[in-house]
Scaffold this active site. Structure first.
Site: not given
Length: 265
Positions: A151, A155
């Protein structure tokens, strides 16, 4: 951007932040809100709750052909797209041990889906001389997501891609915004807390957990001001400054928080 009479498309629009944004866009006077989601039934439920301006579509954002069809069908139905929100996202809840399939899914949903939508929607926007791209990137994209390596990495990539788009296309009439909330009361965060994921516990301990509607309020304000970084949690800007000015000190502070939470498990 004034949303009155605008044509809006939002992926991941069937729940959490996406559903809140969909409802808010309609309230702000959008002429049409196209709610795209892998969960067709949930997308239809949100659309029915909004009313006639909303239209639900089943879309897998990791399939470029489906994203192209979403854009083409919307342009055929409404004549244009004024605002495209690449909002779908996934977490893994793990570190380097997450298997390749988990990393690949995170990459496809959190990054490549943004690339696919930009490829599909930019030609029409450029031909008309204007449009706005809103990419949901998370505070993890400017800081880090403790406990979720994929993540964090994806991101950061999504913020980098949004920034590239903003630099490349702003002078051609395309506005780009990166929405970077921290803790939001969504099923994604709630499930992580229930399951005891370290990342979810760090988020819950790092500041206010906002409602999706509060994130939608901040998004509307950010779009109106055509801001690149939309930070529903203003403290994220302070964290990012500290991180940039003193990376070692910032990391030490994060490790201290992790130790405290781990000891309290």
């Amino acid at each position: 951007m004034n949303l009155t009479d605008r044509i809006v498309v939002i992926t991941g629009g069937a729940g959490g932040i996406g559903a809140a944004l969909s409802r808010r866009f309609a309230t702000e006077g959008a002429a049409a809100v196209v709610i795209a989601d892998l969960d067709a039934d949930a997308a239809r439920a949100v659309a029915e709750g909004i009313g006639p301006v909303a239209h639900a579509v089943a879309v897998d954002v990791t399939d470029e052909e489906q994203v192209r069809e979403l854009v083409a069908d919307t342009e055929m139905r409404y004549g244009r797209i004024d605002l495209f929100c690449a909002n779908a996202g996934v977490t893994t809840g793990g570190g380097v041990e997450v298997d390749d399939a988990g990393w690949d899914r995170a990459w496809r949903v959190n990054v490549l889906a943004h690339v696919y939508s930009a490829r599909a929607v930019l030609p029409g926007m450029l031909a008309r001389g204007g449009g706005h791209l809103l990419h949901t990137c998370s505070a993890a994209g400017v800081l880090t997501a403790v406990g979720d390596a994929a993540y964090t990495a994806t991101k950061h990539a999504s913020v980098g891609f949004a920034e590239w788009l903003a630099i490349t296309y702003r002078d051609r009439g395309i506005r780009v915004s990166a929405l970077c909330p921290q803790g939001v009361d969504t099923p994604m965060l709630a499930a992580g807390i229930v399951e005891g994921h370290l990342g979810a516990r760090v988020i819950a301990a790092s500041g206010a957990v906002l409602t999706p509607d509060q994130v939608a309020d901040a998004t509307i304000a950010g779009l109106a001001e055509e801001r690149f970084l939309i930070l529903p949690h203003p403290e994220v800007a302070d964290y990012a400054r500290r991180r940039a000015e003193d990376p070692d000190g910032w990391q030490a502070g994060m490790r201290k928080l992790v130790r405290r939470l781990t000891l309290n498990t």
